[in-house]
Design an enzyme around this catalytic site. Structure first.
Site, PDB file in Angstrom:
ATOM      1  N   ASP A 428       0.831  -1.209   0.000  1.00 14.14           N
ATOM      2  CA  ASP A 428       0.000   0.000   0.000  1.00 14.14           C
ATOM      3  C   ASP A 428       0.863   1.255   0.000  1.00 14.14           C
ATOM      4  O   ASP A 428       0.564   2.240  -0.685  1.00 14.14           O
ATOM      5  CB  ASP A 428      -0.907   0.002   1.230  1.00 14.14           C
ATOM      6  CG  ASP A 428      -1.998  -1.063   1.135  1.00 14.14           C
ATOM      7  OD1 ASP A 428      -2.186  -1.622   0.040  1.00 14.14           O
ATOM      8  OD2 ASP A 428      -2.638  -1.342   2.166  1.00 14.14           O
ATOM      9  N   GLU A 455      -2.908  -2.133  -9.135  1.00 10.13           N
ATOM     10  CA  GLU A 455      -1.647  -1.422  -9.299  1.00 10.13           C
ATOM     11  C   GLU A 455      -1.577  -0.659 -10.610  1.00 10.13           C
ATOM     12  O   GLU A 455      -0.505  -0.232 -11.040  1.00 10.13           O
ATOM     13  CB  GLU A 455      -0.479  -2.408  -9.215  1.00 10.13           C
ATOM     14  CG  GLU A 455      -0.417  -3.431 -10.346  1.00 10.13           C
ATOM     15  CD  GLU A 455      -1.163  -4.716 -10.029  1.00 10.13           C
ATOM     16  OE1 GLU A 455      -0.835  -5.750 -10.631  1.00 10.13           O
ATOM     17  OE2 GLU A 455      -2.083  -4.684  -9.190  1.00 10.13           O
TER      18      GLU A 455
END
Length: 693
Positions: A428, A455
């Site tokens: 994260d 992503e």
């Protein structure tokens, strides 16, 4: 778990809660000082704070027993006052004999088990039972005596009192477990749980009581407003603003009479009421205030004159009237005074500060909610929803203007491996860092960086050609690599990298906008197939000779021959051409003045920003003709701002604005004067991307 609680710490926390309750009740009392109830509740909280202070003396020689008695008195005395305040708030009188008897028993128990015999358990049990009885009495009062205006809220608060009382009573009864042959609770547990109940119930009941006070106040205000609307014609104009500042004005502007609120407001602002009341010319006072940089006074005076002349039936305006110590807003109303004789008007000024502050707070809350709904919570950049909305709007605009639209899509290389190696928390953090790096490479107001999913990230670059799109993509790739986030399981690099697809395309109105995503996704896939940590660009944008959906409309198109040598400046030039095309389109479609004025203001804001950034870049390169170039910028900017003001006022013809933007700015300045500094950005090793701050 309760064995780990320190009772002294819980007592201190309870004292702090009492302090916060005291502040809240004092504020409520100041809002509505004539309301019975908040004063008792504030006193109860103050007594709780005093009890906390007294409890600190229990460790001093000779002060233990008095400190314990004082602390117990403060806890129970405060609850007595809460109950009395509830009864007074509900318009009832408490039953004083039973209440006094209970108070005497509580005091006797506290003294007996503190001074005569120091018995903590007996003291806790007696105090808890008295507290529980008072909570249940408060619950009963709220359920039985609450009016319909606060019935629902009263039941909710009553439930909190009932729950607190029953729990405390149950904890008191736990002392009898050994008598029943049951194992007792560990000694700190009943006391700790009792404190926790007090810590939870105190703020909840305080909030509930404050809400009930405000509900009753709102109900009374609604009733008062309804009563005012039933008044007769003359009383209507006065009683509608009974709390307002009211004056009767004659045809010349002289004040005939005023109400007390008018005088009080003058005194509150340090003015002599004699000078702003009967005998004073109110219109002259407004004119004088307008000369002292108060344009609202001039507008209000114009409204009064129009009502006096019969041009308007009534006039109203809201205006700020801030004092050094507070922010204030008022609404001023002017209505004709009925009856025979010369024309007169009733002027009323009403304080709407509370409403304005609420509107400001609501607008701010809405703005924050809108930002949250359009923001990815992890990375802080735009989310998919906001990107889709922006893309839809930009695609439609580019379909009209024929300008190129670019998309940059990127994916973190081997991100699954990164998560497996370093954990999701680091994953994260990596996503957030990449998002910041990507967003930092977009400098124009119209550019948008968003998280596309997982992503994957995407950038929307309006009015950007292939060279500009590749420059942005390369800057993002370099910025991410410069983060130097270790990635031991990447085959592309020892640090986190991204693969990027950059697409520049036309936006045909009859095509599927989703095709652009398929194309840029294919370029991203190609970048991965070719080794990752690279940019694959494609698409050529609209042809220079292409048309748009509006045939016959003159348009400007960007050509590589216009390039200055600096991609950042070129992208701003492209945006200027796009805004010029938007203005051409608006004038062809006969847009209304308001829409055209907004487009002109937007274009000149971009021009001002571009001039500033261009001068900064030229200063950094040491351009010899910078002073002359900056002077020309200033001349063009002043001329443009004058045209923009005239456009807003409806004085400037449309063709003058178009001629200035298309001819003076684009054709003469950008395509002729700006080529003089092209040599400043020439580099033998290829193009250089300089971010614009």
């Amino acid at each position: 778990m309760t064995a780990s609680f320190d009772i002294a710490t819980l007592a201190i926390c309870l004292g702090l809660v009492n302090l916060m309750q005291f502040v809240a009740f004092i504020i409520q009392y100041r809002i509505d000082p004539n309301r019975p109830g908040p004063g008792f509740w504030a006193t109860a909280s103050a007594i709780g704070c005093a009890g906390l202070a007294a409890s600190f003396l229990r460790d001093l020689p000779g002060f233990r027993a008095p400190a314990i008695v004082a602390y117990n008195f403060s806890l129970l005395g405060g609850q007595f006052l809460v109950y009395i305040g509830i009864m007074r708030f509900l318009g009832r009188t408490e039953q004083r004999v039973p209440l006094a008897a209970l108070a005497v028993l509580a005091a006797a128990a506290a003294l007996a088990f503190s001074v005569v015999q120091d018995n903590f358990i007996a003291r806790r049990v007696c105090g808890s039972l008295v507290y529980a009885l008072l909570c249940l009495a408060s619950c009963r009062a709220l359920v039985r005596h609450a009016g319909p205006d606060i019935a629902m809220g009263a039941r909710a608060v009553a439930a909190i009192f009932a729950a607190a009382g029953l729990i405390v009573a149950a904890l008191a009864a736990s002392a009898a477990l050994p008598v029943l042959g049951l194992p007792p609770l560990p000694r700190p547990m009943p006391t700790a749980l009792t404190f926790l109940v007090l810590l939870a119930a105190g703020p909840l009941t305080s909030i509930g009581l404050i809400v009930l006070s405000n509900q009753r106040l709102a109900a009374e205000n609604r009733i008062a407003a309804e009563d005012l609307r039933t008044s007769k014609l003359f009383l209507q104009s006065v009683l509608d603003s009974l709390t307002a500042h009211i004056a009767l004005i004659d045809a010349d502007g002289g004040i005939i009479l005023v109400n007390n609120a008018w005088r009080a407001f003058a005194q509150h602002n340090g003015l002599d009421p004699v000078k702003v009341c009967e005998g004073t010319n109110y219109l002259f006072a407004c004119d004088a205030a307008a000369c002292r940089d108060a344009p609202e006074a001039d507008s209000f005076a114009v409204g009064i004159r129009k009502v006096l002349s019969g041009e308007l039936q009534q006039f109203a305006m809201e205006y700020p009237c801030h004092a050094p110590h507070e922010r204030r807003w008022f609404v001023g109303r002017v209505t004709p005074f009925p009856g025979d004789g010369p024309p007169r008007v009733v002027v009323a000024h009403e304080d709407i500060t509370a409403r304005k502050l609420m509107e400001i707070a609501l607008a701010e809350s809405n703005r924050k909610l809108e930002a949250l709904s359009a923001t990815d919570p992890l990375t802080g950049i735009a989310n998919r929803r906001r990107f889709d909305a922006a893309f839809t709007g930009e695609y439609a605009r580019h379909a009209r203007t024929g300008a190129p639209l670019s998309l940059v899509m990127l994916d973190i290389d081997y991100f699954k491996n990164f998560n497996d190696a370093y954990g999701h928390a680091q994953g994260d953090a990596c996503l957030a860092a990449v998002a910041r790096a990507m967003a930092g490479c977009l400098q124009r107001p119209g550019d948008l960086a968003a998280r596309y999913g997982g992503e994957e990230f995407i950038c929307l670059l309006p009015d950007t050609g292939p060279r500009g799109a590749r420059a942005v993509a390369e800057s993002i790739r370099e910025a991410v690599a410069a983060l130097a986030i270790p990635h031991a399981r990447s085959s592309a690099s020892a640090v986190v990298t991204v693969s990027i697809g950059a697409l520049t395309a036309a936006c045909p109105p009859d095509a599927d906008p989703g095709d652009l995503f398929k194309q840029v996704d294919a370029l991203l896939y190609k970048a991965k197939e070719n080794g990752r940590n690279r940019v694959e660009a494609g698409g050529d944008g609209p042809p220079a000779q292409g048309g748009g959906p509006d045939k016959g409309i003159v348009r400007l198109f960007w050509d590589e021959a216009f390039e200055s040598g600096n991609p950042a400046i070129d992208r701003q030039h492209q945006l200027l051409i796009a805004k010029a095309n938007d203005l051409l389109l608006l004038t062809t479609h006969a847009a209304d003045c308001e829409t055209l004025a907004a487009a002109v203001d937007d274009a000149f804001l971009h021009v001002a920003e571009h001039f500033r950034d261009e001068e900064r870049l030229l200063r950094e390169t040491g351009f010899a003709g910078l002073d002359e170039h900056a002077a020309e910028h200033e001349r063009l900017l002043q001329q443009g701002l004058a045209l923009a003001r005239e456009c807003t006022e409806g004085k400037s013809p449309t063709d003058a604005i178009i001629r200035f933007i298309v001819h003076d700015l684009v054709m003469v300045h950008m395509l002729a004067a700006d080529v003089l500094y092209r040599h400043c950005f020439e580099e033998p090793a290829g193009p250089r991307f300089t971010p614009i701050e």
